[in-house]
Design an enzyme around this catalytic site. Structure first.
Site, PDB file in Angstrom:
ATOM      1  N   ALA A   5       0.779  -3.956  10.820  1.00 49.76           N
ATOM      2  CA  ALA A   5       0.923  -4.259  12.255  1.00 49.76           C
ATOM      3  C   ALA A   5       2.218  -5.041  12.465  1.00 49.76           C
ATOM      4  O   ALA A   5       2.686  -5.729  11.560  1.00 49.76           O
ATOM      5  CB  ALA A   5      -0.275  -5.080  12.710  1.00 49.76           C
ATOM      6  N   GLU A  31      -4.450   0.390   5.955  1.00 55.19           N
ATOM      7  CA  GLU A  31      -5.618   0.785   6.771  1.00 55.19           C
ATOM      8  C   GLU A  31      -5.420   2.197   7.343  1.00 55.19           C
ATOM      9  O   GLU A  31      -6.368   2.968   7.443  1.00 55.19           O
ATOM     10  CB  GLU A  31      -5.834  -0.239   7.886  1.00 55.19           C
ATOM     11  CG  GLU A  31      -6.279  -1.599   7.326  1.00 55.19           C
ATOM     12  CD  GLU A  31      -6.485  -2.639   8.410  1.00 55.19           C
ATOM     13  OE1 GLU A  31      -5.476  -3.050   9.017  1.00 55.19           O
ATOM     14  OE2 GLU A  31      -7.631  -3.019   8.662  1.00 55.19           O
ATOM     15  N   GLU A  71      -3.465  -9.520   4.932  1.00 54.85           N
ATOM     16  CA  GLU A  71      -3.722 -10.211   6.203  1.00 54.85           C
ATOM     17  C   GLU A  71      -4.191 -11.645   6.010  1.00 54.85           C
ATOM     18  O   GLU A  71      -3.909 -12.518   6.833  1.00 54.85           O
ATOM     19  CB  GLU A  71      -4.786  -9.451   7.019  1.00 54.85           C
ATOM     20  CG  GLU A  71      -4.296  -8.165   7.658  1.00 54.85           C
ATOM     21  CD  GLU A  71      -4.421  -6.938   6.775  1.00 54.85           C
ATOM     22  OE1 GLU A  71      -4.521  -7.087   5.535  1.00 54.85           O
ATOM     23  OE2 GLU A  71      -4.398  -5.820   7.322  1.00 54.85           O
ATOM     24  N   GLY A 122      -2.057  -3.049   8.038  1.00 52.36           N
ATOM     25  CA  GLY A 122      -2.357  -1.866   8.852  1.00 52.36           C
ATOM     26  C   GLY A 122      -1.813  -0.584   8.243  1.00 52.36           C
ATOM     27  O   GLY A 122      -2.334   0.500   8.514  1.00 52.36           O
TER      28      GLY A 122
END
Ligand SMILES: CC/C=C/CC(=O)SCCNC(=O)CCNC(=O)[C@H](O)C(C)(C)COP(=O)(O)OP(=O)(O)OC[C@H]1O[C@@H](n2cnc3c(N)ncnc32)[C@H](O)[C@@H]1OP(=O)(O)O
Length: 312
Positions: A61, A106, A126, A103
């Site tokens: 992200a 992910e 994270e 992310g």
């Protein structure tokens, strides 16, 4: 941005383009979702490869957007994009070069297959930003690796090299050659094959004996090392959700936990550290000396200034 092109007649290659680390900014998220929808509706497309432009797959992200609601809301949420990737009725292969972090990993977990370059590394870091993998990572990784290995990766945030990722079952194949070309060839070979079993959201977590005792023990160990940090404990709770709840309920738990962490002072301070460390690395004196080229002076005195105390 996301670049979209068709290769070998039937494979849509979606390439994440946001240098230097291909972070998932609002523009990238918009481009990704549009590309996935285009691939889904184009009858000529029979499989999809997702890669990073010019090297790294994806650094996760866009941390610069955290705490900025208008940026966050100007693109779709990662969870929505990853659901569309996983639900696609055509095989999706992640082609991972460089790194797939946060992310980025992910996203790869939402794909049906994962190819990695032998020098690539993957991880869910994270926790070091005071967060947990909040776009399905805390629910999909345990379903793929089992609770022990997934908990270790999520709580430590460590980067895992391609060879270990292959042994863990996180990568399906590792190549020394061109990862995208290998992924395209593989994608063509699985066109039309059933995908249900490849969707991690459909799978239960591999069973674990004495589950309550396992998580009690994990929580105690993590609490002992966390020194007051909330994120590692929330990571354990989220993984416990993956082990004990159906996927959608686990996702709802992950969402609640990450929303609480995201606005915490700990997460804000961790983000500040992330950017300040990188800023410090760029800093030079007027004479051109840098932190890594000059000699440290011995420290003879130390003092604490500007300490803030509050009384309740
Ligand atoms: C809903 C909540 C869900 C969250 C999911 C997430 O994805 S959270 C983010 C998880 N990702 C990370 O924690 C990765 C952070 N980045 C790194 O660890 C490293 O940058 C790297 C990807 C390993 C690359 O290391 P390298 O040494 O090659 O480069 P730099 O660290 O110097 O970074 C280069 C510039 O890129 C900026 N940057 C890096 N990552 C991000 C990011 N995720 N978002 C935004 N910007 C990022 C970094 O700040 C550097 O830019 P400067 O202008 O020089 O500061």
């Amino acid at each position: 941005m996301a670049q979209y092109r068709i290769v070998s007649g039937s494979v849509a290659v979606i390439s994440i383009q946001n240098p230097p680390v291909n972070a998932l900014s609002a523009a990238v998220r918009n481009g990704l979702l549009l590309s996935v929808r285009t691939a889904s509706s184009d009858p000529l497309v029979r499989s999809v490869v997702i890669s990073g432009h010019n090297g790294p797959f994806c650094g996760g992200a866009d941390i610069k957007e955290f705490g900025n609601v208008s940026h966050l809301e100007s693109g779709p949420h990662l969870v929505e994009i990853f659901e569309s990737v996983e639900a696609l009725a055509k095989p999706v292969v992640a082609a991972i070069e460089g790194f797939a972090l946060g992310g980025g990993l992910e996203l790869a977990l939402a794909c049906h297959y994962r190819f990695g370059h032998s020098e690539a590394r993957v991880g869910l870091p994270e926790v070091s930003l005071g967060l947990l993998p909040g776009a399905g990572g805390s629910q999909r990784l345990p379903r793929l690796l089992g609770v022990r290995a997934a908990l270790d990766m999520i709580v430590t945030g460590r980067h895992v090299a391609a060879g270990e990722a292959l042994n863990l079952g996180l990568l399906d194949r590792v190549t020394d050659g061109n990862t995208v070309d290998a992924a395209v060839r593989f994608a063509q070979s699985v066109e039309g094959k059933p995908l249900d079993d490849r969707r991690l959201g459909n799978r239960p977590c591999p069973p674990l004996e004495n589950i309550d005792a396992f998580f009690e023990d994990a929580l105690n160990r993590v609490r002992g090392r966390a020194r007051g940090a909330a994120a590692p404990l929330a990571c354990v709770q989220a993984v416990r959700g993956a082990a004990t709840l159906p996927f959608l309920q686990g996702m709802a738990l992950e969402k609640r936990l990450v929303e609480t962490l995201m606005t915490s002072g700990q997460a804000q301070a961790s983000r500040y550290c992330f950017f300040t460390e990188r800023g410090a690395a760029r800093w030079t004196t007027p004479t051109g000396a840098r932190w890594d080229t000059c000699r440290a002076r011995p420290i003879s005195t130390a003092a604490v200034i500007g300490i803030y105390a509050s009384c309740i």
